[in-house]
Design a protein around this motif. Sequence first.
Motif, PDB file in Angstrom:
ATOM      1  N   ASP A 181       0.952  -0.555  -0.205  1.00 43.99           N
ATOM      2  CA  ASP A 181       0.039  -0.080  -0.150  1.00 43.99           C
ATOM      3  C   ASP A 181       0.341   1.511   0.119  1.00 43.99           C
ATOM      4  OD1 ASP A 181      -2.590  -1.037   0.116  1.00 43.99           O
ATOM      5  OD2 ASP A 181      -2.700  -1.508   1.710  1.00 43.99           O
ATOM      6  N   ALA A 182       0.803   2.130  -0.754  1.00 40.94           N
ATOM      7  CA  ALA A 182       1.768   3.500  -0.990  1.00 40.94           C
ATOM      8  C   ALA A 182       0.604   4.882  -0.730  1.00 40.94           C
ATOM      9  CB  ALA A 182       2.308   3.182  -2.467  1.00 40.94           C
ATOM     10  N   LYS A 183       1.327   5.381   0.054  1.00 37.28           N
ATOM     11  CA  LYS A 183       0.833   6.750   0.120  1.00 37.28           C
ATOM     12  C   LYS A 183       1.795   7.862   0.137  1.00 37.28           C
ATOM     13  CE  LYS A 183      -0.494   6.026   4.571  1.00 37.28           C
ATOM     14  NZ  LYS A 183      -1.659   5.803   5.828  1.00 37.28           N
ATOM     15  N   ILE A 184       1.192   8.853  -0.559  1.00 40.04           N
ATOM     16  CA  ILE A 184       2.796  10.060  -0.295  1.00 40.04           C
ATOM     17  C   ILE A 184       1.957  11.106   1.349  1.00 40.04           C
ATOM     18  CG2 ILE A 184       2.737  12.535  -0.317  1.00 40.04           C
ATOM     19  CD1 ILE A 184       2.581  11.024  -4.141  1.00 40.04           C
ATOM     20  N   VAL A 185       2.715  10.992   2.398  1.00 41.37           N
ATOM     21  CA  VAL A 185       2.214  11.931   3.303  1.00 41.37           C
ATOM     22  C   VAL A 185       2.455  13.219   3.667  1.00 41.37           C
ATOM     23  CG1 VAL A 185       2.407   8.793   4.573  1.00 41.37           C
ATOM     24  CG2 VAL A 185       4.414  10.511   4.142  1.00 41.37           C
ATOM     25  N   MET A 186       3.742  13.041   2.961  1.00 45.42           N
ATOM     26  CA  MET A 186       3.875  14.998   3.536  1.00 45.42           C
ATOM     27  C   MET A 186       4.983  15.372   1.204  1.00 45.42           C
ATOM     28  SD  MET A 186       6.674  15.034   6.438  1.00 45.42           S
ATOM     29  CE  MET A 186       7.247  16.747   6.188  1.00 45.42           C
ATOM     30  N   ARG A 187       4.420  16.586   1.376  1.00 51.23           N
ATOM     31  CA  ARG A 187       5.219  17.160   0.760  1.00 51.23           C
ATOM     32  C   ARG A 187       6.236  18.412   0.700  1.00 51.23           C
ATOM     33  NH1 ARG A 187       2.010  15.742  -3.954  1.00 51.23           N
ATOM     34  NH2 ARG A 187       0.448  14.949  -3.421  1.00 51.23           N
ATOM     35  N   LEU A 188       7.604  18.438   0.616  1.00 51.62           N
ATOM     36  CA  LEU A 188       7.947  19.750   0.906  1.00 51.62           C
ATOM     37  C   LEU A 188       8.770  20.762  -0.069  1.00 51.62           C
ATOM     38  CD1 LEU A 188       8.704  16.850   2.738  1.00 51.62           C
ATOM     39  CD2 LEU A 188      10.645  18.298   3.726  1.00 51.62           C
ATOM     40  N   PRO A 189       8.970  21.589  -0.167  1.00 49.08           N
ATOM     41  CA  PRO A 189       9.456  22.594  -1.173  1.00 49.08           C
ATOM     42  C   PRO A 189      10.870  22.580  -1.398  1.00 49.08           C
ATOM     43  CG  PRO A 189       8.547  23.786   0.667  1.00 49.08           C
ATOM     44  CD  PRO A 189       8.835  22.410   1.197  1.00 49.08           C
ATOM     45  N   PRO A 190      11.521  22.986  -2.028  1.00 49.80           N
ATOM     46  CA  PRO A 190      12.930  23.309  -2.829  1.00 49.80           C
ATOM     47  C   PRO A 190      13.514  23.460  -1.885  1.00 49.80           C
ATOM     48  CG  PRO A 190      11.987  23.155  -4.145  1.00 49.80           C
ATOM     49  CD  PRO A 190      10.954  23.655  -3.391  1.00 49.80           C
ATOM     50  N   GLU A 191      12.938  25.341  -0.670  1.00 51.55           N
ATOM     51  CA  GLU A 191      13.587  25.904  -0.159  1.00 51.55           C
ATOM     52  C   GLU A 191      13.957  25.017   1.713  1.00 51.55           C
ATOM     53  OE1 GLU A 191       9.427  27.731  -0.998  1.00 51.55           O
ATOM     54  OE2 GLU A 191      11.237  26.721  -2.396  1.00 51.55           O
ATOM     55  N   ALA A 192      12.912  23.878   1.431  1.00 43.34           N
ATOM     56  CA  ALA A 192      13.238  23.528   3.319  1.00 43.34           C
ATOM     57  C   ALA A 192      14.724  22.352   3.017  1.00 43.34           C
ATOM     58  CB  ALA A 192      12.217  21.414   2.810  1.00 43.34           C
ATOM     59  N   PHE A 193      15.605  22.019   1.899  1.00 40.98           N
ATOM     60  CA  PHE A 193      16.678  21.606   2.120  1.00 40.98           C
ATOM     61  C   PHE A 193      18.196  22.802   1.688  1.00 40.98           C
ATOM     62  CE2 PHE A 193      13.458  18.883   0.508  1.00 40.98           C
ATOM     63  CZ  PHE A 193      13.528  17.477   0.769  1.00 40.98           C
ATOM     64  N   THR A 194      18.913  22.207   1.567  1.00 35.45           N
ATOM     65  CA  THR A 194      20.816  22.784   1.782  1.00 35.45           C
ATOM     66  C   THR A 194      21.309  21.818   0.931  1.00 35.45           C
ATOM     67  OG1 THR A 194      20.117  24.474   4.326  1.00 35.45           O
ATOM     68  CG2 THR A 194      21.931  23.952   2.819  1.00 35.45           C
ATOM     69  N   PRO A 195      22.063  22.326  -0.247  1.00 33.73           N
ATOM     70  CA  PRO A 195      21.074  23.938  -0.588  1.00 33.73           C
ATOM     71  C   PRO A 195      19.879  23.430  -1.623  1.00 33.73           C
ATOM     72  CG  PRO A 195      22.738  22.256  -2.128  1.00 33.73           C
ATOM     73  CD  PRO A 195      23.032  21.825  -0.541  1.00 33.73           C
ATOM     74  N   PRO A 196      19.108  24.378  -2.274  1.00 38.85           N
ATOM     75  CA  PRO A 196      18.461  23.452  -2.269  1.00 38.85           C
ATOM     76  C   PRO A 196      18.246  23.034  -4.109  1.00 38.85           C
ATOM     77  CG  PRO A 196      17.730  26.383  -1.609  1.00 38.85           C
ATOM     78  CD  PRO A 196      19.260  25.676  -1.769  1.00 38.85           C
ATOM     79  N   PRO A 197      17.097  21.720  -4.119  1.00 39.91           N
ATOM     80  CA  PRO A 197      17.486  21.032  -5.492  1.00 39.91           C
ATOM     81  C   PRO A 197      16.217  22.450  -6.778  1.00 39.91           C
ATOM     82  CG  PRO A 197      15.596  19.944  -3.603  1.00 39.91           C
ATOM     83  CD  PRO A 197      16.154  20.826  -2.955  1.00 39.91           C
ATOM     84  N   LYS A 198      16.315  21.967  -7.485  1.00 34.80           N
ATOM     85  CA  LYS A 198      15.172  22.512  -8.812  1.00 34.80           C
ATOM     86  C   LYS A 198      14.322  21.864  -8.608  1.00 34.80           C
ATOM     87  CE  LYS A 198      19.889  23.480 -11.556  1.00 34.80           C
ATOM     88  NZ  LYS A 198      19.913  23.086 -12.677  1.00 34.80           N
ATOM     89  N   VAL A 199      13.773  20.665  -7.840  1.00 33.90           N
ATOM     90  CA  VAL A 199      12.921  19.881  -7.873  1.00 33.90           C
ATOM     91  C   VAL A 199      11.784  19.848  -6.055  1.00 33.90           C
ATOM     92  CG1 VAL A 199      13.007  19.351  -9.955  1.00 33.90           C
ATOM     93  CG2 VAL A 199      13.821  18.174  -7.680  1.00 33.90           C
TER      94      VAL A 199
END
Length: 279
Positions: A181-199
């Motif tokens: 059983d598969a589900k998306i449980v969180m979505r994160l914007p690029p700015e949550a990361f260092t360095p920010p990815p392009k996606v």
Amino acid sequence: MSAIDGLPPLRAVIAAHELSAKKALGQNFLLDLNLTAKIARSAGELAGADVLEVGPGPGGLTRGLLAEGARRVLAVEKDARCLPALAEIAAAYPGRLEVINADALRLDVTAHLCPPIKVVANLPYNVGTELLVRWLTPAHWPPFWESLTLMFQREVAERIVALPGSKAYGRLAVLAQWRSDAKIVMRLPPEAFTPPPKVASAVVHLTALPAPRYPADPEVLERVVAAAFGQRRKMLRASLKGLSPEIEGLLEAAGIAPTDRAEQISIAQFCALARMLAG
């Protein structure tokens, strides 16, 4: 939340150990301990489980898993620069964190873990899909893991949970949803990361089923799905003709129109066709 365990904030850890993220290793560090704790919680109850983490980096998610009560964490890190930072976490949680400096693609982790086992990881972008496919296609089912809670690029996450008829539906969706059983449980914007990815990124939670949804030989099913989606714009009678000279009859026997295309076919139908080919 700058700290959850008396250890320094992650930015200070990265600065102290000079841990600039390496693009060649697919590294993007998640520094907000609120988010790492939330990811750890999305894996469910951890207190009675061993947890496998791949690519811990400076240890943000590692700290979240331990703070949320994981019985034991096995952290597999390829980048030796991260080992001193992870050793500091191990010292703060005596006996609960084992760090192995290795390539997760080449390591048999089962020798280091005791069931029940959960996999929780912010996977390096360059090996994430390959690791997922390996975990979904073991020689025997059920697998060593009870659940997978994994960070991917959002596009990959959407492919894992996609339904028939959608553009994202493909090989990953079939492999994942046939046995879990598969589900998306969180979505994160690029700015949550260092360095920010392009996606943007997303966390997918997969729970292993005791047995596959529909009977099929895994190797035959994999060949069918790979051929079908390898030429997804073609009708199935064309994309699958290399599997059998009688493919049109087998498709019809499985309840599939030979003029259908791969994205129209349900997992049940793919499994039916795999049984016809195997038989």
